[in-house]
Design a protein around this motif. Structure first.
Motif, PDB file in Angstrom:
ATOM      1  N   VAL A  38     -13.609   8.525  13.696  1.00 54.35           N
ATOM      2  CA  VAL A  38     -14.336   7.938  13.083  1.00 54.35           C
ATOM      3  C   VAL A  38     -14.193   7.190  11.770  1.00 54.35           C
ATOM      4  O   VAL A  38     -14.213   5.936  11.358  1.00 54.35           O
ATOM      5  CB  VAL A  38     -15.445   8.740  12.837  1.00 54.35           C
ATOM      6  N   VAL A  39     -13.386   7.978  11.010  1.00 56.20           N
ATOM      7  CA  VAL A  39     -12.848   7.358   9.373  1.00 56.20           C
ATOM      8  C   VAL A  39     -11.853   6.368   9.615  1.00 56.20           C
ATOM      9  O   VAL A  39     -11.910   5.264   9.091  1.00 56.20           O
ATOM     10  CB  VAL A  39     -12.263   8.675   8.922  1.00 56.20           C
ATOM     11  N   LEU A  40     -10.951   6.390  10.668  1.00 52.17           N
ATOM     12  CA  LEU A  40      -9.998   5.323  10.957  1.00 52.17           C
ATOM     13  C   LEU A  40     -10.685   4.029  11.426  1.00 52.17           C
ATOM     14  O   LEU A  40     -10.378   2.888  11.217  1.00 52.17           O
ATOM     15  CB  LEU A  40      -8.849   5.711  11.952  1.00 52.17           C
ATOM     16  N   TYR A  41     -11.467   4.036  12.518  1.00 50.03           N
ATOM     17  CA  TYR A  41     -12.341   3.038  12.764  1.00 50.03           C
ATOM     18  C   TYR A  41     -13.294   2.393  11.672  1.00 50.03           C
ATOM     19  O   TYR A  41     -13.221   1.453  11.559  1.00 50.03           O
ATOM     20  CB  TYR A  41     -13.393   3.639  14.082  1.00 50.03           C
TER      21      TYR A  41
ATOM     22  N   CYS B 259     -10.930   0.386   9.387  1.00 53.40           N
ATOM     23  CA  CYS B 259     -10.472  -0.957  10.309  1.00 53.40           C
ATOM     24  C   CYS B 259     -11.749  -1.811   9.994  1.00 53.40           C
ATOM     25  O   CYS B 259     -11.525  -2.884   9.883  1.00 53.40           O
ATOM     26  CB  CYS B 259     -10.018  -0.700  11.494  1.00 53.40           C
ATOM     27  N   ILE B 260     -13.019  -1.607  10.310  1.00 60.46           N
ATOM     28  CA  ILE B 260     -14.185  -2.406  10.164  1.00 60.46           C
ATOM     29  C   ILE B 260     -14.407  -3.053   8.780  1.00 60.46           C
ATOM     30  O   ILE B 260     -14.739  -4.040   8.577  1.00 60.46           O
ATOM     31  CB  ILE B 260     -15.460  -1.701  10.796  1.00 60.46           C
ATOM     32  N   VAL B 261     -14.131  -1.870   7.756  1.00 56.51           N
ATOM     33  CA  VAL B 261     -14.137  -2.429   6.273  1.00 56.51           C
ATOM     34  C   VAL B 261     -13.312  -3.557   5.832  1.00 56.51           C
ATOM     35  O   VAL B 261     -13.484  -4.482   5.271  1.00 56.51           O
ATOM     36  CB  VAL B 261     -14.019  -1.379   5.467  1.00 56.51           C
ATOM     37  N   VAL B 262     -12.054  -3.364   6.473  1.00 55.96           N
ATOM     38  CA  VAL B 262     -10.881  -4.295   6.339  1.00 55.96           C
ATOM     39  C   VAL B 262     -11.371  -5.634   7.055  1.00 55.96           C
ATOM     40  O   VAL B 262     -11.282  -6.705   6.541  1.00 55.96           O
ATOM     41  CB  VAL B 262      -9.556  -3.813   6.950  1.00 55.96           C
TER      42      VAL B 262
ATOM     43  N   ALA C  97     -14.245  -7.345   4.936  1.00 51.21           N
ATOM     44  CA  ALA C  97     -13.717  -8.032   3.852  1.00 51.21           C
ATOM     45  C   ALA C  97     -12.780  -9.240   4.233  1.00 51.21           C
ATOM     46  O   ALA C  97     -12.966 -10.231   3.416  1.00 51.21           O
ATOM     47  CB  ALA C  97     -12.609  -6.949   3.077  1.00 51.21           C
ATOM     48  N   HIS C  98     -12.012  -9.305   5.302  1.00 51.03           N
ATOM     49  CA  HIS C  98     -11.467 -10.437   5.622  1.00 51.03           C
ATOM     50  C   HIS C  98     -12.376 -11.422   6.341  1.00 51.03           C
ATOM     51  O   HIS C  98     -12.491 -12.824   5.618  1.00 51.03           O
ATOM     52  CB  HIS C  98     -10.657 -10.229   6.973  1.00 51.03           C
ATOM     53  N   MET C  99     -13.581 -11.170   6.785  1.00 53.53           N
ATOM     54  CA  MET C  99     -14.542 -12.098   6.940  1.00 53.53           C
ATOM     55  C   MET C  99     -15.222 -12.792   5.567  1.00 53.53           C
ATOM     56  O   MET C  99     -15.341 -13.904   5.677  1.00 53.53           O
ATOM     57  CB  MET C  99     -15.728 -11.631   7.850  1.00 53.53           C
ATOM     58  N   LEU C 100     -15.461 -11.734   4.702  1.00 55.21           N
ATOM     59  CA  LEU C 100     -16.176 -12.179   3.403  1.00 55.21           C
ATOM     60  C   LEU C 100     -15.081 -13.291   2.449  1.00 55.21           C
ATOM     61  O   LEU C 100     -15.634 -14.191   2.324  1.00 55.21           O
ATOM     62  CB  LEU C 100     -16.380 -10.897   2.629  1.00 55.21           C
TER      63      LEU C 100
ATOM     64  N   ILE D 186     -22.764  -8.030  11.219  1.00 53.39           N
ATOM     65  CA  ILE D 186     -21.731  -7.607  12.170  1.00 53.39           C
ATOM     66  C   ILE D 186     -21.038  -6.497  11.894  1.00 53.39           C
ATOM     67  O   ILE D 186     -21.023  -5.605  12.664  1.00 53.39           O
ATOM     68  CB  ILE D 186     -20.752  -8.888  12.467  1.00 53.39           C
ATOM     69  N   ALA D 187     -20.771  -6.359  10.716  1.00 51.06           N
ATOM     70  CA  ALA D 187     -19.850  -5.051  10.400  1.00 51.06           C
ATOM     71  C   ALA D 187     -20.817  -3.704  10.537  1.00 51.06           C
ATOM     72  O   ALA D 187     -20.331  -2.795  10.889  1.00 51.06           O
ATOM     73  CB  ALA D 187     -19.534  -5.266   9.031  1.00 51.06           C
ATOM     74  N   SER D 188     -22.049  -4.048  10.097  1.00 50.60           N
ATOM     75  CA  SER D 188     -22.993  -2.907  10.234  1.00 50.60           C
ATOM     76  C   SER D 188     -23.315  -2.485  11.606  1.00 50.60           C
ATOM     77  O   SER D 188     -23.555  -1.460  12.112  1.00 50.60           O
ATOM     78  CB  SER D 188     -24.499  -3.372   9.531  1.00 50.60           C
ATOM     79  N   MET D 189     -23.487  -3.644  12.609  1.00 55.62           N
ATOM     80  CA  MET D 189     -23.335  -3.218  13.972  1.00 55.62           C
ATOM     81  C   MET D 189     -22.343  -2.489  14.734  1.00 55.62           C
ATOM     82  O   MET D 189     -22.716  -1.715  15.193  1.00 55.62           O
ATOM     83  CB  MET D 189     -23.743  -4.714  14.731  1.00 55.62           C
ATOM     84  N   TYR D 190     -21.201  -2.850  14.368  1.00 61.27           N
ATOM     85  CA  TYR D 190     -20.034  -2.033  14.718  1.00 61.27           C
ATOM     86  C   TYR D 190     -20.014  -0.653  14.127  1.00 61.27           C
ATOM     87  O   TYR D 190     -19.665   0.335  14.808  1.00 61.27           O
ATOM     88  CB  TYR D 190     -18.586  -2.856  14.269  1.00 61.27           C
TER      89      TYR D 190
END
Length: 127
Positions: A56-59, A62-65, A68-71, A104-108
């Motif tokens: 869960v922490v790894l996932y 990855c979603i936070v990265v 940030a890439h999208m932003l 999108i990040a929140s949904m993931y």
């Protein structure tokens, strides 16, 4: 795929059980007149994966990265001439894109953390 299990829920007519959306059951019906169909049990696989805190922490990282890439990418993209966004609207469009990226990040992330904290539901397996 070797650990894949199967279950036999009554499938919804239109691939989504609209009457069950508010009850939390979107992929099966409760109507007993609908014939049962053998399907792969993805729920159990998801629970096995996302009940592990390390995964869960790894996932989440990855979603936070990805977020940030999208932003950063959206901020660089909006002033481009190819999009033909008027100069007065660039900042507003940038904020709108950031809101969309955050959604999108929140949904993931919501799927992962809900699975981690929610109690496991029993699923009947078949051969």
């Amino acid at each position: 795929w070797s650990k894949m299990t199967y279950t036999i829920p009554p499938p919804p007519t239109y691939f989504v059980a609209f009457p069950g959306v508010l009850e939390g059951r979107v992929f099966y019906e409760t109507d007993e007149s609908i014939p049962l169909t053998r399907v792969r049990d993805l729920y159990t696989r998801e629970v096995e994966l996302f009940k592990d805190f390390g995964t869960v922490v790894l996932y989440t990282a990855c979603i936070v990265v990805f977020w940030a890439h999208m932003l950063i990418g959206w901020k660089k993209l909006t002033p481009a001439d190819a999009l033909q966004i008027p100069k007065d609207h660039v900042q507003t469009v940038t904020y709108m894109g950031w809101i969309a990226a955050s959604a999108i990040a929140s949904m993931y992330l919501s799927v992962v953390w809900f699975t981690y904290f929610a109690p496991v539901q029993y699923v009947e397996h078949v051969a």
